[in-house]
Design an enzyme around this catalytic site. Structure first.
Site, PDB file in Angstrom:
ATOM      1  N   GLY A  31       0.815  -1.218   0.000  1.00  0.00           N
ATOM      2  CA  GLY A  31       0.000   0.000   0.000  1.00  0.00           C
ATOM      3  C   GLY A  31       0.844   1.261   0.000  1.00  0.00           C
ATOM      4  O   GLY A  31       2.018   1.234  -0.376  1.00  0.00           O
ATOM      5  N   HIS A  37       4.630   2.201  -7.809  1.00  0.00           N
ATOM      6  CA  HIS A  37       3.625   1.130  -7.840  1.00  0.00           C
ATOM      7  C   HIS A  37       2.717   1.292  -9.063  1.00  0.00           C
ATOM      8  O   HIS A  37       2.351   0.313  -9.716  1.00  0.00           O
ATOM      9  CB  HIS A  37       2.723   1.193  -6.596  1.00  0.00           C
ATOM     10  CG  HIS A  37       3.428   0.989  -5.292  1.00  0.00           C
ATOM     11  ND1 HIS A  37       3.562   1.983  -4.358  1.00  0.00           N
ATOM     12  CD2 HIS A  37       4.016  -0.112  -4.766  1.00  0.00           C
ATOM     13  CE1 HIS A  37       4.203   1.504  -3.300  1.00  0.00           C
ATOM     14  NE2 HIS A  37       4.499   0.247  -3.525  1.00  0.00           N
ATOM     15  N   GLN A  61       7.682  -9.429   7.616  1.00  0.00           N
ATOM     16  CA  GLN A  61       8.939  -8.936   7.031  1.00  0.00           C
ATOM     17  C   GLN A  61       9.514  -7.733   7.766  1.00  0.00           C
ATOM     18  O   GLN A  61      10.491  -7.149   7.322  1.00  0.00           O
ATOM     19  CB  GLN A  61       8.756  -8.641   5.537  1.00  0.00           C
ATOM     20  CG  GLN A  61       7.873  -7.448   5.207  1.00  0.00           C
ATOM     21  CD  GLN A  61       7.594  -7.365   3.711  1.00  0.00           C
ATOM     22  OE1 GLN A  61       6.795  -8.124   3.168  1.00  0.00           O
ATOM     23  NE2 GLN A  61       8.256  -6.452   3.020  1.00  0.00           N
ATOM     24  N   LYS A 149      13.589  -1.554  -7.900  1.00  0.00           N
ATOM     25  CA  LYS A 149      14.039  -0.735  -6.759  1.00  0.00           C
ATOM     26  C   LYS A 149      14.484  -1.641  -5.603  1.00  0.00           C
ATOM     27  O   LYS A 149      15.502  -1.405  -4.975  1.00  0.00           O
ATOM     28  CB  LYS A 149      12.877   0.182  -6.352  1.00  0.00           C
ATOM     29  CG  LYS A 149      12.816   0.612  -4.928  1.00  0.00           C
ATOM     30  CD  LYS A 149      13.796   1.715  -4.629  1.00  0.00           C
ATOM     31  CE  LYS A 149      13.628   2.292  -3.262  1.00  0.00           C
ATOM     32  NZ  LYS A 149      13.570   1.308  -2.196  1.00  0.00           N
TER      33      LYS A 149
HETATM   34  O1  PAF Z   1       7.890  -4.767  -2.016  1.00  0.00           O
HETATM   35  C1  PAF Z   1       6.924  -4.822  -1.219  1.00  0.00           C
HETATM   36  O2  PAF Z   1       6.089  -3.922  -1.154  1.00  0.00           O
HETATM   37  C2  PAF Z   1       6.775  -6.038  -0.311  1.00  0.00           C
HETATM   38  O3  PAF Z   1       8.007  -6.501   0.108  1.00  0.00           O
HETATM   39  C3  PAF Z   1       5.939  -7.165  -0.952  1.00  0.00           C
HETATM   40  C4  PAF Z   1       6.631  -7.757  -2.183  1.00  0.00           C
HETATM   41  C5  PAF Z   1       4.566  -6.652  -1.335  1.00  0.00           C
HETATM   42  C6  PAF Z   1       5.760  -8.310   0.061  1.00  0.00           C
HETATM   43  O4  PAF Z   1       5.105  -7.856   1.209  1.00  0.00           O
END
Ligand code: PAF
Length: 283
Positions: A31, A37, A61, A149
């Site tokens: 998000g 994005h 993560q 990136k």
């Molecule tokens: O790059 C990201 O935004 C995140 O690491 C991902 C790939 C959506 C996994 O949570």
């Protein structure tokens, strides 16, 4: 455009599209969508019949001292931006919907996760690999779009998909930059005005490294790394984590440059940690 917060209707909707022969494009995100994005979503919309954007701030993560609680969240804004860029569905599940209880399974990609971000952020790539595996399983056969990136992340995902034979084509897409070269990132929002002013120094360092490799024919990776590190201005508040030359596929740090390489950099500006990278190829 449909916003879904439940995974079961999500899977059923995509199965129905596939039954009609549709090619699904998945853009996984956490998000706080920005132009980087949106370029992934637009590319997916050009190349696929149905485009899905997942919006999930993945706790797996983040390290205990990282910014999970303060990570920017704006699902309604993300929905509108994703729709305008060509998404057909946004999947924005809660943590409970995603895993029920905390998962007992972890996906670990060995080897290329031990360097750079993997060394600085222990467990980070396990969290990424686990959630990406889950998203690919929920979505089914598709093309999946990731930005260059996060270059090491892209390499980890490519390896994961290859090793586990996921029926997915991974598409790596170019980094989108501000006019002064700063790579777009949701975390740029944390930068103070002064930090934002000096942040393009990371891209400057990568460009200095690229010139050394391509125009000055430097083949000693250590020398290129010093050139990159020394081009970061010695300003209070900037802390370099690494400036490195790595193999573009398995991310092994190199000593000698004999073919295409990836230049990688990470630095802390105040409380914000930024990463960036650039390809370089000896002429
Ligand atoms: O790059 C990201 O935004 C995140 O690491 C991902 C790939 C959506 C996994 O949570």
């Amino acid at each position: 455009m449909l916003l879904l917060d439940r995974v079961e209707p999500y899977g059923k909707a995509l199965d129905a599209h596939r039954a009609q022969g549709a090619l699904i494009g998945l853009v996984p995100t956490m998000g706080a969508l920005h132009e980087g994005h949106l370029s992934l979503i637009e590319q997916a919309a050009r190349e696929c019949d149905v485009v899905v954007v997942s919006v999930y701030v993945n706790p797996l993560q983040f390290g205990p001292a990282e910014d999970l609680a303060s990570y920017p969240r704006d699902v309604e804004g993300d929905r509108a931006k994703a729709a305008a860029a060509g998404a057909d569905y946004v999947l924005a599940p809660s943590e409970t919907e995603m895993f029920g209880v905390a998962p007992a399974t972890t996906v670990h990609v060995a080897g290329l996760t031990k360097y750079f971000e993997g060394a600085v952020r222990p467990g980070h790539f396990d969290g990424v690999a686990t959630i990406v595996t889950k998203l690919l399983a929920l979505t089914g056969p598709c093309r999946a779009y990731f930005g260059e990136k996060d270059y090491q992340q892209l390499a980890v995902i490519r390896r994961l998909v290859k090793d586990l034979s996921f029926p997915v084509e991974v598409r790596g897409c170019p980094t989108v930059r501000d006019i002064d070269g700063l790579a777009l990132s949701s975390r740029n929002a944390y930068l103070s005005a002064e930090e934002r002013r000096v942040a393009p120094a990371l891209f400057g360092a990568l460009r200095a490294g690229k010139i050394a490799v391509e125009d000055q024919h430097v083949d000693d990776a250590g020398v290129v790394e010093s050139i990159m590190a020394e081009s970061i201005p010695p300003i209070a508040g900037i802390g370099l984590d690494y400036a490195a030359v790595a193999d573009p596929d398995d991310l092994v740090p190199l000593r000698r440059i004999e073919g295409p390489v990836r230049l990688l950099i990470a630095a802390r500006l105040g409380r914000t940690r930024l990463i960036d990278n650039l390809a370089a190829r000896p002429q």
